[in-house]
Design a protein around this motif. Structure first.
Motif, mmCIF file in Angstrom:
data_model
loop_
_atom_site.group_PDB
_atom_site.id
_atom_site.type_symbol
_atom_site.label_atom_id
_atom_site.label_comp_id
_atom_site.label_asym_id
_atom_site.label_seq_id
_atom_site.Cartn_x
_atom_site.Cartn_y
_atom_site.Cartn_z
ATOM 1 N N ALA A 43 0.993 -1.132 0.206
ATOM 2 C CA ALA A 43 0.026 -0.081 -0.063
ATOM 3 C C ALA A 43 1.003 1.189 0.096
ATOM 4 O O ALA A 43 0.589 2.265 -0.930
ATOM 5 C CB ALA A 43 -1.068 0.115 1.287
ATOM 6 N N LEU A 96 2.279 1.544 -3.470
ATOM 7 C CA LEU A 96 1.274 2.305 -4.444
ATOM 8 C C LEU A 96 0.827 3.508 -4.284
ATOM 9 O O LEU A 96 0.648 4.201 -5.136
ATOM 10 C CB LEU A 96 0.030 1.105 -4.243
ATOM 11 C CG LEU A 96 -0.057 -0.011 -4.891
ATOM 12 C CD1 LEU A 96 -1.118 -0.921 -4.629
ATOM 13 C CD2 LEU A 96 0.609 -0.040 -6.156
ATOM 14 N N ALA A 97 1.001 3.960 -2.756
ATOM 15 C CA ALA A 97 0.335 5.414 -2.441
ATOM 16 C C ALA A 97 1.449 6.369 -2.627
ATOM 17 O O ALA A 97 1.243 7.402 -3.169
ATOM 18 C CB ALA A 97 0.006 5.292 -1.247
ATOM 19 N N ARG A 98 2.631 6.157 -2.768
ATOM 20 C CA ARG A 98 3.694 6.925 -2.813
ATOM 21 C C ARG A 98 4.754 6.968 -3.978
ATOM 22 O O ARG A 98 5.329 7.944 -4.349
ATOM 23 C CB ARG A 98 4.853 6.633 -1.625
ATOM 24 C CG ARG A 98 4.350 6.802 -0.089
ATOM 25 C CD ARG A 98 4.063 8.476 0.301
ATOM 26 N NE ARG A 98 3.745 8.544 1.628
ATOM 27 C CZ ARG A 98 2.541 8.682 1.864
ATOM 28 N NH1 ARG A 98 1.497 8.936 0.927
ATOM 29 N NH2 ARG A 98 2.182 8.818 3.186
ATOM 30 N N ARG A 142 -1.974 -1.258 -9.598
ATOM 31 C CA ARG A 142 -3.019 -0.813 -8.641
ATOM 32 C C ARG A 142 -4.403 -1.516 -8.814
ATOM 33 O O ARG A 142 -5.046 -2.385 -8.174
ATOM 34 C CB ARG A 142 -3.646 0.653 -8.321
ATOM 35 C CG ARG A 142 -4.524 1.087 -7.476
ATOM 36 C CD ARG A 142 -4.465 2.615 -6.980
ATOM 37 N NE ARG A 142 -3.298 3.161 -6.952
ATOM 38 C CZ ARG A 142 -2.936 4.321 -7.623
ATOM 39 N NH1 ARG A 142 -3.625 4.751 -8.690
ATOM 40 N NH2 ARG A 142 -1.765 4.652 -7.097
ATOM 41 N N VAL A 175 -4.995 -3.498 1.704
ATOM 42 C CA VAL A 175 -4.223 -2.737 0.650
ATOM 43 C C VAL A 175 -5.292 -1.366 0.344
ATOM 44 O O VAL A 175 -4.707 -0.163 0.320
ATOM 45 C CB VAL A 175 -3.773 -3.272 -0.613
ATOM 46 C CG1 VAL A 175 -3.115 -2.367 -1.618
ATOM 47 C CG2 VAL A 175 -2.725 -4.237 -0.077
ATOM 48 N N GLU A 197 -4.431 2.321 1.440
ATOM 49 C CA GLU A 197 -3.677 3.121 0.268
ATOM 50 C C GLU A 197 -4.727 4.519 0.389
ATOM 51 O O GLU A 197 -4.117 5.410 0.259
ATOM 52 C CB GLU A 197 -4.099 2.656 -0.949
ATOM 53 C CG GLU A 197 -2.891 3.223 -2.147
ATOM 54 C CD GLU A 197 -3.400 3.049 -3.208
ATOM 55 O OE1 GLU A 197 -4.101 2.194 -3.587
ATOM 56 O OE2 GLU A 197 -3.041 3.924 -4.257
ATOM 57 N N ARG A 237 -3.209 8.023 0.973
ATOM 58 C CA ARG A 237 -3.268 9.315 -0.019
ATOM 59 C C ARG A 237 -3.863 10.660 0.638
ATOM 60 O O ARG A 237 -3.527 11.585 0.410
ATOM 61 C CB ARG A 237 -4.281 8.898 -1.086
ATOM 62 C CG ARG A 237 -3.535 8.038 -1.952
ATOM 63 C CD ARG A 237 -4.330 7.321 -3.063
ATOM 64 N NE ARG A 237 -3.479 6.743 -3.937
ATOM 65 C CZ ARG A 237 -2.720 7.191 -4.859
ATOM 66 N NH1 ARG A 237 -2.599 8.554 -4.906
ATOM 67 N NH2 ARG A 237 -1.864 6.616 -5.499
#
Lengths: 258, 363, 254
Positions: C64, C67-69, C79, C139, C143, C147
């Motif tokens: 996560a 994916l978010a960063r 994603r 996740v 995430e 965000r």
């Protein structure tokens, strides 16, 4: 309130049980001439044979739409007892037919229209060289069977008792198709399934028949249902299955005659 | 340590180009409106972005030399104080402040001890055991200052540190920053990004004015703010500044007393400046006296008249006492009515309420 | 006027459960629930669901965060891929696992030949299947939280001298705890209720791979009362877990 609850519950059951199949609920078996629907609830092992009979029946009866609801016999029995609209019920064993009979859901008496027996399904070429039921007890074999709660599982238990051979399966599957899938995918070295299932699987599996299978012949009963909206059509479908052309279709896919 | 930076960077239609030095112990204010590239500049110094072309050195160390970021943000010895305090909500105040020493490998006990020291430096020792959610905006910013200082950074970056505070809290925090930034003997270079000329005036030695990514003016804070050489600077930062010594209700200058409102951190007898905007200066013909609220009045001579947007900015060249070099904004109609031209003697008046007295520093 | 659709939504969730309660044979309940098959299934379900949740957390949190960063473009595709188990019918998920880890799957073949390890029909297969279907829940909830929070706290932490791993451990994870708690509860609930992927990939054998939902399905073939009783047990366990874990997760204290 109880009625509403029962309705919600049965819709949920039917929707979840039918999954992708044609469904059976919308306008039920109503409708006038030239646009009638016959709901046939049939055991999953009847898929091929009843598929042919459906075409035949529709060709002979103008404007009639036969809807096959194919699932495990016990699921079908539950659905019928919960009030799902059904005209004909063809079960893979007598136990599930009896559930509907006990609930008063059957018109007249169920009639046996086919028999089925177990066989050993193995991957093409029979890599483990299995020739008999006793071979299945080997230590290094991954054997998959049906759970004892479903017809093929109770048949398996009967054969075990008759032969004195005790299996230690890797898995007790919920239906015979799942057993077949495990063999088809090569995850299992052998699986106990019905003769008809091997026929419908084509060349993806081979069948090793064994004489002890005669100890556990499975009877398939059919009945017209008490709540049938199309009792006349239902009776005609019933007659078709028990008649000569119906029996021919059934024996084509491996069923025995009663 | 001296900070040296040369930065060139393009992001879409925006481009930044700046080059500057900040000597140890001094504060450089980067002044500009929103979107002028101030935050991008800070990001390059902190190591959050790599410029397209450029160098950042701090003392002997080269932090960035394009195309590479040579030193990661956590190794730069840079402290960052943003508009929002951004205290870690899951840690107590003391553990927030202890975060930097702890990250540098100090023991839990030693870190907490250092944290308590820095908290008392910002007059927040009594907040140590609270959670950030239990602090007011001003208290949180106090703690954030202590946290940034506890890392003992060689370079301190202040990103609009007063912008999110309400009007009651801002003067006290400004005073606190003044005290810690100007503490004797510190060798830290500080870059302050702000859109408020008052922050620059109160805190910075030097000012760099940024417009659309370009440096339009730079110099000593008081010079830039009191005598902007570009219309842009004049518009965002043109202020009248008069130096002197603070008194109870105003400022004693060589040319007379100016009434005004002292900031909270002004002490009587200390060097201070009177600050007022050109718009608050009224212009009268020579000899005429005004009446009404308390006013500061002074005689002066018109030096120059420049169009400045919708108004005309008048600058004085000469006059009694503190009138030298003041700016006043007039409408074109008023200029015509008063028949003003270079050399015309006039009298200027400023309401006491429009004059702020701030502490002064530097030469 | 929100209460009409809200009431309908609640009715849709609650009424089927009420139906279940109405159908329960309470006189036989103790006998049905204490059969060895039921107890074995319950124990297996609890153990595997806990293990799956642990794996979801260990693997899902880093995923996560990445994916978010991450700012790279490929991440958008990634994603979507991560969400696949949510849209795949569980049976298809089970088949996919067989194709990977089954005896003829490319990884499964390798494991069998090199280490003699076979995964299908084992308890490990149950845990893998549950982790597979439950991971997206963890996740996605993490995430979203990441965000929402942005990376400002992480930036501040790094300027305070914290190395990336320290930032992750001392800032990112603690800030995520509330979302992590609810994500873990969701994952646990999903793992507990997992059926299709398990029966396809792991099979169904008492004490080894037959979890509570599989036992419910199994019992439904023979004895509906027993299936209903077990379903009730499943609901009670799920409600307990959510009720116990949820408030602590929301509080967000480490």
């Amino acid at each position: 309130m109880r009625l509403v609850l029962a309705g919600v519950l049965s819709v949920v059951l039917v929707v979840s049980a039918c999954g992708g199949s044609d469904g059976s609920s919308d306008e039920g078996s109503g409708g006038g001439d030239g646009n009638r629907t016959l709901n046939v609830f049939a055991a999953a092992s009847l898929t091929e044979a009843f598929g042919e009979l459906e075409k035949q029946f529709e060709a002979e009866h103008d404007g009639v739409d036969v809807r096959l609801n194919l699932a495990g016999s016990s699921q079908l029995a539950s659905q019928i007892n919960e009030g799902a609209p059904a005209d004909v019920f063809a079960s893979a064993n007598e136990k599930n037919m009896d559930k509907v009979v006990e609930a008063g859901g059957v018109e007249g008496q169920p009639e046996t229209f086919a028999t089925n027996k177990l066989t050993i399904a193995v991957p093409p070429g029979n890599p483990k060289g299995i020739t008999s039921f006793a071979d299945l007890a080997g230590d290094d074999l991954t054997v998959v069977v049906c759970a004892s709660q479903v017809p093929c599982g109770s048949a398996t238990e009967e054969v075990e008792q008759a032969t004195g051979v005790t299996l230690s399966p890797a898995s007790e599957e919920q239906d015979v198709k799942a057993v077949l899938t495990k063999v088809e995918l090569g995850e299992a070295d052998a699986g106990l399934v019905y003769v008809t299932d091997v026929t419908s699987a084509g060349d993806k599996v081979e069948s090793v028949e064994f004489p002890e299978a005669e100890q556990a012949i499975n009877d398939y009963p059919i009945a017209v249902l008490a709540e049938a909206g199309q009792s006349e059509l239902a009776q005609q479908f019933y007659d078709l299955v028990l008649g000569r052309s119906g029996q021919e279709e059934l024996s084509k896919v491996g069923f025995g005659t009663p | 340590m001296t900070l040296h930076a040369e930065l060139e960077l393009t992001r879409g239609s925006f481009s930044l180009s700046a080059e500057f030095d900040v000597p140890p112990g001094t504060v450089l204010a980067v002044l500009g409106p929103n979107g002028s590239g101030k935050s991008t500049l800070l990001g390059c110094l902190a190591g959050l972005f790599v410029p397209d072309d450029g160098v950042v050195t701090l003392g002997e160390r080269t932090l960035t030399r394009t195309p590479r970021l040579l030193v990661q943000p956590h190794d730069r010895g840079v402290g960052l104080l943003a508009q929002d305090a951004l205290l870690f909500p899951h840690l107590s105040v003391v553990d927030n402040v202890a975060f930097a020493p702890r990250s540098r490998g100090a023991s839990r006990v030693a870190s907490r001890e250092a944290a308590r020291h820095w908290l008392s430096e910002v007059d927040a020792a009594e907040l140590a055991d609270r959670k950030p959610a239990q602090l007011s905006g001003g208290q949180a910013q106090r703690v954030a200052i202590a946290r940034a200082l506890a890392g003992e950074p060689d370079l301190l970056l202040l990103d609009e540190p007063l912008a999110a505070l309400d009007v009651d809290a801002a003067p006290a925090i400004r005073g606190l920053l003044r005290r810690v930034l100007r503490a004797a003997g510190n060798q830290r270079a500080t870059v302050l990004v702000t859109h408020d000329p008052l922050d620059a005036l109160a805190l910075a030695d030097h000012v760099l004015v940024l417009s659309r990514g370009r440096v339009v003016e730079r110099g000593l804070t008081r010079d830039v703010l009191s005598a902007p050489r570009t219309p842009f600077t004049a518009r965002i930062a043109g202020l009248n500044l008069v130096v002197g010594v603070a008194e109870e209700q105003g400022l004693r200058t060589a040319g007379g007393f100016i009434s005004g409102i002292p900031a909270p951190d002004v002490a009587a007898g200390e060097p201070a400046v009177a600050v007022f905007s050109p718009g608050s200066v009224a212009v009268y013909p020579e000899g005429e006296h005004s009446a009404g609220s308390p006013r500061n009045t002074v005689a002066a001579v018109v030096g120059a008249l420049e169009p400045h947007g919708a108004v005309v900015r008048l600058r004085t060249v000469d006059g009694d006492g503190w009138a030298e070099g003041l700016a006043a904004d007039l409408t074109p109609a008023a200029v015509a009515e008063l028949a003003l031209e270079p050399g015309t003697p006039v009298r200027l008046a400023v309401k006491a309420a429009a004059v702020a007295i701030h502490p002064a520093f530097g030469p | 006027m929100l209460w009409i659709p809200a009431g309908l939504a609640l009715a849709l969730v609650v009424l089927p459960v009420v139906g279940l309660l109405a159908r329960t044979d309470y006189a036989r309940l103790p006998e049905l629930l204490t059969s060895s098959a039921s107890l074995n299934a319950l124990q297996l379900s609890l153990v595997t669901a806990v293990l799956s949740t642990v794996f979801c957390v260990l693997l899902g949190v880093p995923l996560a965060v990445v994916l978010a960063r991450s700012r790279s473009r490929g991440v958008r595709v990634l994603r979507a891929v991560v969400l696949l188990p949510l849209v795949l019918p569980p049976v298809v998920g089970g088949l996919a696992l067989l194709f990977l880890l089954g005896r003829n799957g490319f990884l499964g073949y390798l494991l069998d030949v090199t280490a003699g390890i076979r995964i299908p029909f084992t308890t490990a297969a149950v845990v893998i299947a549950q982790t597979f279907v439950a991971m997206p829940f963890l996740v996605v909830s993490l995430e979203g939280a990441l965000r929402g929070a942005g990376d400002r706290y992480e930036l501040v932490a790094s300027t305070l001298g914290a190395r990336p791993w320290t930032v992750f451990r001392r800032v990112t994870v603690p800030l995520l705890l509330p979302a992590l708690g609810s994500g873990a509860v969701l994952s646990f609930a999903r793992a507990l209720g997992e059926f299709g992927a398990t029966i396809t990939f792991a099979g169904s054998l008492e004490g080894v791979t037959r979890t509570l939902p599989l036992e419910v399905y199994n019992q439904a073939e023979a004895d509906v009362d027993s299936a209903v009783a077990l379903a009730l047990l499943l609901i009670v366990v799920a409600v307990l877990v959510i009720a116990v874990a949820r408030p602590r997760a929301v509080e967000g204290r480490p």
